[in-house]
Design a protein around this motif. Structure first.
Motif, short mmCIF file in Angstrom:
data_model
loop_
_atom_site.label_atom_id
_atom_site.label_comp_id
_atom_site.label_asym_id
_atom_site.label_seq_id
_atom_site.Cartn_x
_atom_site.Cartn_y
_atom_site.Cartn_z
N MET A 1 0.87 -1.29 0.05
CA MET A 1 0.00 0.08 0.05
C MET A 1 0.69 1.22 0.11
O MET A 1 2.07 1.20 0.72
N PRO A 2 0.68 2.45 -0.69
CA PRO A 2 1.26 3.68 -0.67
C PRO A 2 0.91 4.16 0.70
O PRO A 2 -0.09 3.98 1.06
N CYS A 3 1.79 5.10 0.85
CA CYS A 3 1.80 6.00 2.22
C CYS A 3 0.60 6.86 1.99
O CYS A 3 0.27 7.49 0.83
N MET A 4 -0.33 6.95 3.07
CA MET A 4 -1.55 7.66 2.78
C MET A 4 -1.73 9.15 3.48
O MET A 4 -2.76 9.58 3.50
N ALA A 5 -0.34 9.53 3.58
CA ALA A 5 -0.18 10.88 4.15
C ALA A 5 -0.45 12.00 3.09
O ALA A 5 -0.12 11.63 1.88
N ARG A 6 -1.19 13.11 3.58
CA ARG A 6 -1.51 14.11 2.48
C ARG A 6 -0.40 15.14 2.97
O ARG A 6 -0.51 15.99 3.87
N SER A 7 0.29 15.69 1.78
CA SER A 7 1.24 16.74 1.98
C SER A 7 0.62 18.15 1.52
O SER A 7 -0.16 18.13 0.60
N GLY A 8 1.09 19.04 2.00
CA GLY A 8 0.80 20.48 1.65
C GLY A 8 -0.01 21.29 2.71
O GLY A 8 -0.47 20.72 3.63
N PHE A 9 -0.13 22.33 2.29
CA PHE A 9 -1.11 23.24 3.17
C PHE A 9 -2.07 24.06 2.35
O PHE A 9 -3.24 24.00 2.64
N LEU A 10 -1.74 24.87 1.49
CA LEU A 10 -2.67 25.55 0.79
C LEU A 10 -3.35 24.53 -0.41
O LEU A 10 -4.64 24.75 -0.50
N CYS B 1 1.07 11.53 -0.65
CA CYS B 1 2.73 11.24 -0.65
C CYS B 1 2.79 10.06 -1.67
O CYS B 1 3.73 10.32 -2.71
N GLY B 2 2.34 9.18 -1.77
CA GLY B 2 2.51 7.92 -2.63
C GLY B 2 3.72 7.14 -2.52
O GLY B 2 3.95 6.13 -3.23
N ASN B 3 4.66 7.30 -1.44
CA ASN B 3 5.89 6.61 -1.32
C ASN B 3 5.47 5.39 -0.61
O ASN B 3 4.21 5.17 -0.29
N PRO B 4 6.05 4.31 -0.83
CA PRO B 4 5.70 3.00 -0.50
C PRO B 4 5.66 2.93 1.24
O PRO B 4 6.40 3.68 2.17
N GLU B 5 4.65 1.95 1.66
CA GLU B 5 4.58 2.05 3.22
C GLU B 5 5.66 1.45 3.80
O GLU B 5 6.28 0.52 3.27
N ALA B 6 6.04 2.12 5.06
CA ALA B 6 7.08 1.38 5.95
C ALA B 6 6.43 0.65 7.01
O ALA B 6 6.86 -0.37 7.62
#
Lengths: 117, 268
Positions: free
Chosen positions: A1-10, A15-20
């Motif tokens: 599964m890819p990383c489900m974090a959402r980057s950004g503010f505006l 994120c899409g990086n591989p899950e650790a």
């Protein structure tokens, strides 16, 4: 599964990086960059940022500040991604990622950011 | 855009680096400034205490014992030493805008700027420094005299490409008006009272890709339409009843105010 974090503010993007590892609190899959070093890499930055007394120098602070800002200002960021609406925020997502040419990572094109004169 | 540090000594910085590096460079300065503020505050208190005890010792030297005169002299010397150290520390002081606005603002936007270089100009000289004084008017005479001093502080300028492909340009200019007048207190003493007001001009320009954003819904900003991009410019004046730094949210509100009105562009 890819990383489900959402980057950004505006605007938010995947994120899409591989899950650790999955976050011990929210259970979402996270990459190493979005796991909190302060929690021993067990919690995601969103969850770890709920701790008090973080300083702006701390990378986790921005995640807590983002949540607080969205909550107090009512700001709903545009979301450039493939996932469902963000858990904590009422994001204004695109109809589909295809409408805007896929994830935002393709944004750094040659003419990006230069206005017409 | 060459990477340069204009002059550390003059507290003015011009950096062109990824935002993470900019923050890493500014954080030690902010920490040193915070520590310096605490030391200065202690030195000021000690100097005041020394002068107070000097006066008490003088009185005691006349009333109780002449030996108190030596203590009074020692207290004056100690007070002068503390005052000298205080003034030296004051010369190192940086604007609180760095710690309370610039660093939190940059930290909040860190993910949006990503690893692209950001051009940032910071003027960290204290807002009420002589270099920022632009006007001084004296009205009245004697005890009714009022001095109105104006300081203009263009302390932040920011230019960079955001991760969504937009170009963000932002500047913050503060105008502080200080009114100093003499007032007679209830006990009959004349005291100088100082009042400060601040007006903050936040200017934001966003160059947005037409294939990504629809700017048709923007109403309260100037929009220049181009073939592939549109430039949205907005300016906001924020009035404050004191001269404390504005919170980063005030600057973010202006930028987010534009983003609130954007719609996703439809595929052609």
């Amino acid at each position: 599964m890819p990383c489900m974090a959402r980057s950004g503010f505006l605007t938010l993007r995947d994120c899409g990086n591989p899950e650790a590892q999955a976050c011990a609190k929210c259970g979402r899959p996270m990459c190493t960059a979005h796991l909190s070093a302060r929690s021993g890499f067990t919690e995601c930055l969103d969850c770890a940022s709920r701790a008090e007394n973080l300083s702006p120098e701390d990378p986790e602070w921005a995640y807590g500040y983002r949540r607080q800002y969205y909550g107090t200002s009512g700001y709903a960021p545009l979301y450039f991604g493939h996932g469902a609406a963000y858990d904590d925020y009422d994001v204004r997502s695109f109809d589909s990622a295809a409408n805007v040419g896929g994830p935002v990572d393709d944004a750094h094109e040659g003419d990006a950011g230069f206005g017409d004169s | 855009m060459p990477d340069s540090v204009l002059a550390d000594q003059q507290k003015q910085f011009s950096l062109n680096r990824p935002i993470g590096e900019v923050i890493a460079q500014l954080v030690p300065l902010a920490r040193a400034d915070e520590a310096g503020d605490k030391v200065r505050s202690k030195l000021g208190c000690w100097a005041a205490a020394c002068f107070f005890f000097a006066v008490v010792s003088f009185i005691l030297s006349a009333a109780v014992s002449p030996y108190f005169l030596a203590l009074a002299v020692a207290m004056i010397v100690l007070g002068i030493v503390n005052l000298t150290k205080y003034n030296r520390k004051k010369k190192e002081d940086l604007s609180d805008n760095l710690r309370l606005c610039a660093i939190p603002l940059l930290a909040a936007l860190r993910d949006d700027f990503g690893s692209e270089p950001v051009e940032i100009t910071l003027d960290l000289r204290p807002p009420l420094s002589n270099e920022k004084k632009t006007n001084e008017v004296k009205n009245g005479s004697g005890m009714r005299k009022e001095t109105v001093t104006t300081y203009v502080d263009p302390w932040l300028s920011l230019d960079g490409i955001l991760a969504d492909g937009s170009r963000l340009q932002c500047s913050v200019v503060e105008t502080i008006t200080q009114r100093a007048r003499w007032k007679r207190s209830a006990s009959g003493k004349y005291k100088q009272k100082t009042k400060r007001k601040k007006k903050v001009d936040v200017e934001v320009s966003l160059t947005l890709k037409a294939k990504r954003f629809d700017v048709g819904g923007i109403t309260n900003a100037e929009v220049k339409h181009g073939e592939n991009k549109s430039t949205v410019s907005v300016s906001q004046k924020i009035a404050r009843a004191d001269d404390t730094p504005i919170p980063p949210a005030e600057v973010l509100n202006v930028i987010a105010g534009v983003y609130r009105q954007l719609r996703p562009a439809r595929s052609s």
